[in-house]
Design an enzyme around this catalytic site. Structure first.
Site, short mmCIF file in Angstrom:
data_model
loop_
_atom_site.label_atom_id
_atom_site.label_comp_id
_atom_site.label_asym_id
_atom_site.label_seq_id
_atom_site.Cartn_x
_atom_site.Cartn_y
_atom_site.Cartn_z
N CYS A 137 0.78 -1.24 -0.12
CA CYS A 137 -0.13 0.06 0.07
C CYS A 137 1.01 1.25 0.06
O CYS A 137 1.25 1.79 1.04
CB CYS A 137 -1.01 -0.12 1.28
SG CYS A 137 -1.68 1.40 1.38
N CYS A 140 -0.22 4.15 2.09
CA CYS A 140 -0.28 3.96 3.38
C CYS A 140 1.26 4.21 3.88
O CYS A 140 1.39 4.73 4.81
CB CYS A 140 -0.55 2.46 4.00
SG CYS A 140 -2.12 2.01 3.38
N ASP A 141 2.08 3.56 3.09
CA ASP A 141 3.67 3.39 3.48
C ASP A 141 4.45 4.33 2.80
O ASP A 141 5.64 4.50 3.11
CB ASP A 141 4.06 1.99 3.50
CG ASP A 141 3.22 1.14 4.55
OD1 ASP A 141 2.77 1.75 5.63
OD2 ASP A 141 3.23 0.11 4.18
C1 LIG Z 1 -0.05 -4.08 5.18
C2 LIG Z 1 -1.13 -3.11 5.32
C3 LIG Z 1 -0.93 -1.66 5.80
C4 LIG Z 1 -2.00 -0.75 5.81
N1 LIG Z 1 -1.59 0.34 6.33
C5 LIG Z 1 -2.76 1.33 6.22
C6 LIG Z 1 -2.42 2.62 6.88
O1 LIG Z 1 -1.49 2.98 7.20
N2 LIG Z 1 -3.29 3.54 6.88
C7 LIG Z 1 -4.72 3.23 6.31
O2 LIG Z 1 -5.60 4.14 6.35
N3 LIG Z 1 -4.89 2.07 5.69
C8 LIG Z 1 -3.96 1.06 5.73
N4 LIG Z 1 -4.13 -0.30 5.12
C9 LIG Z 1 -5.69 -0.24 4.54
C10 LIG Z 1 -6.48 -0.61 5.64
O3 LIG Z 1 -6.15 -1.72 6.58
C11 LIG Z 1 -7.68 -1.02 5.01
O4 LIG Z 1 -8.28 -0.19 4.17
C12 LIG Z 1 -8.86 -1.17 6.02
O5 LIG Z 1 -8.56 -2.01 7.05
C13 LIG Z 1 -10.20 -1.59 5.50
O6 LIG Z 1 -11.13 -1.91 6.63
P1 LIG Z 1 -12.44 -2.81 6.30
O7 LIG Z 1 -13.16 -2.92 7.71
O8 LIG Z 1 -13.27 -2.31 5.27
O9 LIG Z 1 -11.67 -4.26 5.98
P2 LIG Z 1 -10.59 -5.15 6.69
O10 LIG Z 1 -9.87 -4.55 7.47
O11 LIG Z 1 -10.30 -5.99 5.54
O12 LIG Z 1 -11.42 -6.22 7.68
C14 LIG Z 1 -12.33 -7.26 7.03
C15 LIG Z 1 -13.08 -8.01 8.21
O13 LIG Z 1 -13.81 -8.78 7.47
C16 LIG Z 1 -13.82 -10.12 8.44
N5 LIG Z 1 -14.40 -11.30 7.56
C17 LIG Z 1 -14.11 -11.53 6.09
N6 LIG Z 1 -14.72 -12.44 5.78
C18 LIG Z 1 -15.78 -12.63 6.79
C19 LIG Z 1 -16.78 -13.76 6.81
N7 LIG Z 1 -17.11 -14.61 5.89
N8 LIG Z 1 -17.46 -13.76 7.96
C20 LIG Z 1 -17.20 -12.78 9.00
N9 LIG Z 1 -16.22 -11.86 9.08
C21 LIG Z 1 -15.39 -11.78 7.80
C22 LIG Z 1 -12.45 -10.15 8.72
O14 LIG Z 1 -12.07 -11.21 9.65
C23 LIG Z 1 -12.10 -8.73 8.92
O15 LIG Z 1 -12.25 -8.49 10.34
C24 LIG Z 1 -3.27 -1.02 5.21
C25 LIG Z 1 -3.46 -2.31 4.75
C26 LIG Z 1 -2.47 -3.26 4.72
C27 LIG Z 1 -2.84 -4.64 4.01
#
Ligand SMILES: Cc1cc2nc3c(=O)[nH]c(=O)nc-3n(C[C@H](O)[C@H](O)[C@H](O)COP(=O)(O)OP(=O)(O)OC[C@H]3O[C@@H](n4cnc5c(N)ncnc54)[C@H](O)[C@@H]3O)c2cc1C
Length: 321
Positions: A137, A140-141
């Protein structure tokens, strides 16, 4: 057989979107239940430094931020369940969902926050050096590589956009692509190929991410030429794997409209095509993919749920007279 657990608001996923929806839903008195999934806390639990989530002057740690969000959600009354949803029936109300192991859930509304996963190469050293120079990302980084050399791996829109974005921080950006032409849109290619800070290594595949130093961090990538088989080494401070994302929507395949795998919502809302089913965060966002945008969408979903239930209750109470 135990009777299904019923809730007015069932949230799938415990990343920033799911937990923000839970906080707002709980504060609205909806007693939301969060099914956390296999990655409690979501994607931020696999990173270290987070420097762009508003409210914190100092660098914070991703897992810590998610623990705090969960604690806040529980504090205001949300219930966390450690389960993974493996089947959904959204064709009738209440909606019916099945957890891994057979637990049954019924819900008046469902908020889908199942997120997305960055695709990784699966190459040696990638996982070990993730967060220590290897990232998926640039938004992010990228900031951590000001004035440093970085490489971007990939050849589609994601890779080209990440490489162009990184020129805001680095004067030395190298795109590594395993073919001799890019798959990205022509306009992006033109921008990339004419950019003075970007060079392209064609027909090269990463064989290994190489660590060094103390504390250990990325120092370079070992490459192999996909045409000649020749090996080479490219020194770098940061490597961005940019080969795309995969939204977690297998559950909804054939049951809801997907766009490139992403759930489709009505513009400016969290409403899906099924009344009472909402979506928020990376599962519906192929553009921004940030914790703060996911959290914002989680808030929108909770407000949409609240309004939907209030309108449904109003209709039901009218029908009772
Ligand atoms: C390495 C890395 C570094 C990052 N750094 C940053 C940063 O510095 N700043 C920033 O703003 N963003 C950062 N991001 C991006 C950020 O993490 C994502 O945009 C954010 O987490 C998305 O949130 P979300 O809640 O949509 O989904 P996610 O964080 O992807 O969470 C998805 C959730 O759904 C659950 N889930 C999936 N399938 C099922 C199912 N069938 N039943 C029940 N639960 C399920 C999972 O267990 C999880 O809890 C980074 C991402 C990565 C990979």
């Amino acid at each position: 057989m135990t009777s299904p657990k019923h809730t007015r608001m069932l949230i799938l996923g415990s990343g920033p979107a799911g937990l923000s929806a839970a906080i707002y839903g709980a504060r609205a008195g909806l007693k939301p239940v969060v099914v956390q999934g296999m990655q409690p806390g979501g994607q931020l639990t696999i990173t270290t430094d987070v420097e762009n989530y508003p409210g914190f002057r100092d660098v914070i740690q991703g897992p810590w931020l998610m623990q705090e969000m969960q604690a806040q959600a529980e504090h205001v009354g949300a219930e966390m369940i450690w389960d993974q949803i493996v089947d959904v029936d959204l064709s009738q109300r209440p909606f019916r969902l099945t957890g891994d192991g057979g637990s049954q859930y019924t819900a008046d509304t469902v908020v889908i926050c199942t997120g997305a996963q960055a695709k990784w190469l699966g190459t040696e050293g990638e996982q070990e050096l993730s967060g220590k120079g290897v990232s998926a990302c640039a938004t992010c980084d990228g900031f951590f590589y000001r004035g440093k050399k970085v490489v971007v791996i990939g050849g589609g829109n994601t890779a080209v956009e990440e490489a162009l974005y990184l020129t805001n921080h680095s004067d030395d950006v190298t795109l590594i692509h395993r073919r001799d032409s890019l798959r990205s849109e022509k306009i992006l290619q033109d921008r990339l190929l004419s950019h003075p800070k970007i060079k392209v290594l064609w027909n090269k595949q990463v064989e290994r991410f190489v660590g060094g130093g103390d504390p250990e961090g990325l120092v370079g990538v070992d490459l192999v030429d996909t045409v000649t088989g020749d090996k080479s080494h490219e020194p770098t401070d940061g490597a961005f794997v940019a080969i795309g994302h995969k939204p977690s929507t297998e559950l909804f395949d054939g049951k809801m409209t997907l766009d490139g795998g992403y759930l489709v919502v009505e513009k400016g809302t969290s409403k899906t095509e099924i009344p009472g089913v909402f979506a928020a965060g990376d599962v519906t966002d192929k553009v921004y993919r940030q914790a703060v945008t996911a959290a914002g969408m989680g808030c929108m979903a909770a407000l949409d749920v609240e309004k939907f239930l209030a309108d449904s209750d109003y209709e039901a109470s009218k029908a009772a007279y």
